[in-house]
Motif scaffolding. Structure first.
Motif, PDB file in Angstrom:
ATOM      1  N   ALA A  14       0.863  -1.170   0.000  1.00 25.41           N
ATOM      2  CA  ALA A  14       0.000   0.000   0.000  1.00 25.41           C
ATOM      3  C   ALA A  14       0.903   1.223   0.000  1.00 25.41           C
ATOM      4  O   ALA A  14       1.628   1.461   0.956  1.00 25.41           O
ATOM      5  CB  ALA A  14      -0.906  -0.005   1.228  1.00 25.41           C
ATOM      6  N   ARG A  44      -0.546   6.381  10.560  1.00 25.76           N
ATOM      7  CA  ARG A  44      -0.898   5.094   9.959  1.00 25.76           C
ATOM      8  C   ARG A  44      -2.066   4.454  10.711  1.00 25.76           C
ATOM      9  O   ARG A  44      -3.003   3.936  10.108  1.00 25.76           O
ATOM     10  CB  ARG A  44       0.302   4.147   9.971  1.00 25.76           C
ATOM     11  CG  ARG A  44      -0.003   2.780   9.381  1.00 25.76           C
ATOM     12  CD  ARG A  44       1.245   1.883   9.411  1.00 25.76           C
ATOM     13  NE  ARG A  44       0.969   0.614   8.792  1.00 25.76           N
ATOM     14  CZ  ARG A  44       0.447  -0.431   9.406  1.00 25.76           C
ATOM     15  NH1 ARG A  44       0.149  -0.366  10.694  1.00 25.76           N
ATOM     16  NH2 ARG A  44       0.218  -1.557   8.767  1.00 25.76           N
ATOM     17  N   PHE A  47      -5.324   6.172   9.821  1.00 23.39           N
ATOM     18  CA  PHE A  47      -5.724   5.787   8.471  1.00 23.39           C
ATOM     19  C   PHE A  47      -6.334   4.383   8.467  1.00 23.39           C
ATOM     20  O   PHE A  47      -7.419   4.159   7.922  1.00 23.39           O
ATOM     21  CB  PHE A  47      -4.519   5.855   7.520  1.00 23.39           C
ATOM     22  CG  PHE A  47      -4.808   5.284   6.166  1.00 23.39           C
ATOM     23  CD1 PHE A  47      -5.564   5.996   5.248  1.00 23.39           C
ATOM     24  CD2 PHE A  47      -4.338   4.029   5.811  1.00 23.39           C
ATOM     25  CE1 PHE A  47      -5.850   5.468   3.995  1.00 23.39           C
ATOM     26  CE2 PHE A  47      -4.612   3.489   4.565  1.00 23.39           C
ATOM     27  CZ  PHE A  47      -5.372   4.216   3.657  1.00 23.39           C
ATOM     28  N   LEU A  48      -5.632   3.435   9.087  1.00 23.59           N
ATOM     29  CA  LEU A  48      -6.118   2.058   9.084  1.00 23.59           C
ATOM     30  C   LEU A  48      -7.400   1.903   9.903  1.00 23.59           C
ATOM     31  O   LEU A  48      -8.253   1.073   9.578  1.00 23.59           O
ATOM     32  CB  LEU A  48      -5.036   1.105   9.580  1.00 23.59           C
ATOM     33  CG  LEU A  48      -3.865   0.941   8.620  1.00 23.59           C
ATOM     34  CD1 LEU A  48      -2.799   0.029   9.226  1.00 23.59           C
ATOM     35  CD2 LEU A  48      -4.319   0.413   7.271  1.00 23.59           C
ATOM     36  N   MET A  51     -10.029   2.778   7.497  1.00 20.68           N
ATOM     37  CA  MET A  51     -10.192   1.692   6.525  1.00 20.68           C
ATOM     38  C   MET A  51     -10.970   0.528   7.142  1.00 20.68           C
ATOM     39  O   MET A  51     -11.816  -0.085   6.492  1.00 20.68           O
ATOM     40  CB  MET A  51      -8.838   1.190   6.024  1.00 20.68           C
ATOM     41  CG  MET A  51      -8.110   2.141   5.107  1.00 20.68           C
ATOM     42  SD  MET A  51      -8.943   2.338   3.511  1.00 20.68           S
ATOM     43  CE  MET A  51      -9.526   4.018   3.660  1.00 20.68           C
ATOM     44  N   ALA A  73      -9.318  -4.352   5.055  1.00 21.74           N
ATOM     45  CA  ALA A  73      -8.808  -3.008   5.368  1.00 21.74           C
ATOM     46  C   ALA A  73      -7.342  -2.851   4.986  1.00 21.74           C
ATOM     47  O   ALA A  73      -6.922  -1.779   4.550  1.00 21.74           O
ATOM     48  CB  ALA A  73      -9.005  -2.702   6.847  1.00 21.74           C
ATOM     49  N   PRO A  76      -4.280  -3.375  -0.329  1.00 16.81           N
ATOM     50  CA  PRO A  76      -4.062  -2.169  -1.127  1.00 16.81           C
ATOM     51  C   PRO A  76      -5.110  -1.969  -2.217  1.00 16.81           C
ATOM     52  O   PRO A  76      -5.419  -0.841  -2.579  1.00 16.81           O
ATOM     53  CB  PRO A  76      -2.680  -2.368  -1.742  1.00 16.81           C
ATOM     54  CG  PRO A  76      -2.095  -3.544  -1.114  1.00 16.81           C
ATOM     55  CD  PRO A  76      -3.156  -4.277  -0.365  1.00 16.81           C
ATOM     56  N   GLN A  79      -7.946  -0.176  -0.541  1.00 18.57           N
ATOM     57  CA  GLN A  79      -7.562   1.213  -0.292  1.00 18.57           C
ATOM     58  C   GLN A  79      -7.594   2.038  -1.587  1.00 18.57           C
ATOM     59  O   GLN A  79      -8.049   3.174  -1.586  1.00 18.57           O
ATOM     60  CB  GLN A  79      -6.185   1.256   0.359  1.00 18.57           C
ATOM     61  CG  GLN A  79      -6.174   0.628   1.735  1.00 18.57           C
ATOM     62  CD  GLN A  79      -4.795   0.509   2.335  1.00 18.57           C
ATOM     63  OE1 GLN A  79      -3.819   1.023   1.814  1.00 18.57           O
ATOM     64  NE2 GLN A  79      -4.702  -0.196   3.451  1.00 18.57           N
ATOM     65  N   GLU A  80      -7.140   1.453  -2.685  1.00 17.36           N
ATOM     66  CA  GLU A  80      -7.182   2.133  -3.987  1.00 17.36           C
ATOM     67  C   GLU A  80      -8.623   2.368  -4.424  1.00 17.36           C
ATOM     68  O   GLU A  80      -8.955   3.426  -4.967  1.00 17.36           O
ATOM     69  CB  GLU A  80      -6.451   1.307  -5.050  1.00 17.36           C
ATOM     70  CG  GLU A  80      -4.954   1.404  -4.969  1.00 17.36           C
ATOM     71  CD  GLU A  80      -4.435   2.758  -5.421  1.00 17.36           C
ATOM     72  OE1 GLU A  80      -4.953   3.327  -6.403  1.00 17.36           O
ATOM     73  OE2 GLU A  80      -3.505   3.261  -4.772  1.00 17.36           O
ATOM     74  N   VAL A  82     -11.239   2.742  -2.522  1.00 19.77           N
ATOM     75  CA  VAL A  82     -11.791   3.830  -1.700  1.00 19.77           C
ATOM     76  C   VAL A  82     -11.305   5.184  -2.239  1.00 19.77           C
ATOM     77  O   VAL A  82     -12.090   6.120  -2.388  1.00 19.77           O
ATOM     78  CB  VAL A  82     -11.413   3.658  -0.208  1.00 19.77           C
ATOM     79  CG1 VAL A  82     -11.759   4.900   0.598  1.00 19.77           C
ATOM     80  CG2 VAL A  82     -12.097   2.429   0.369  1.00 19.77           C
ATOM     81  N   ALA A  83     -10.021   5.275  -2.569  1.00 27.54           N
ATOM     82  CA  ALA A  83      -9.477   6.516  -3.133  1.00 27.54           C
ATOM     83  C   ALA A  83     -10.159   6.849  -4.455  1.00 27.54           C
ATOM     84  O   ALA A  83     -10.477   8.017  -4.720  1.00 27.54           O
ATOM     85  CB  ALA A  83      -7.965   6.392  -3.318  1.00 27.54           C
TER      86      ALA A  83
END
Length: 93
Positions: A14, A44, A47-48, A51, A73, A76, A79-80, A82-83
Motif C-alpha cells: 500500500a 498510519r 488511516f487504518l 479503513m 482493510a 491495497p 484502499q485504492e 476507496v481513493a
C-alpha cells in the motif's frame, strides 16, 4: 537491506506516491507543524482505523464475516478503490 516504502499485504504494498498523496511521515510532520504533535505510526493507525470502519460496513452490506474486516482493510486494492470513489466524488486527495 532496506524495506520498500509501504506495507506488504497479501496483494502487494500500500503506497501513496503514485496518486500524489502524502505518506504517513509527511502527514505526521504537517500535523506536528500545525500544533498537533503526531508520530508517523499514529498517522498510519488513524488511516487504518478509518479503513477498518469502511471495510466493516462493506462486510455488513455484502454479508461477509466480520473476520474478513482486517484482511480487507489492509488490502491495497481496497484502499485504492476507496481513493477512486472519493476522487469520483470530486474530492481532491
Amino acid at each position: 537491506m532496506s524495506m520498500p516504502k509501504g506495507f506488504k499485504a497479501a496483494n502487494g504494498y500500500a503506497t501513496v506516491g503514485e496518486r500524489g498523496g502524502k505518506g504517513y511521515r509527511e502527514i505526521a510532520e504537517i500535523m506536528t507543524t500545525s500544533g498537533d504533535p503526531m508520530k508517523h505510526s499514529a498517522a498510519r493507525n488513524y488511516f487504518l482505523s478509518g479503513m477498518r470502519k469502511l471495510a466493516d460496513a462493506v462486510c455488513e452490506v455484502h454479508g461477509e464475516s466480520k473476520d474478513q474486516v482486517e484482511r480487507i482493510a489492509l488490502d491495497p486494492r481496497f484502499q485504492e478503490a476507496v481513493a477512486d470513489i472519493i476522487e469520483e466524488q470530486g474530492i481532491k486527495l
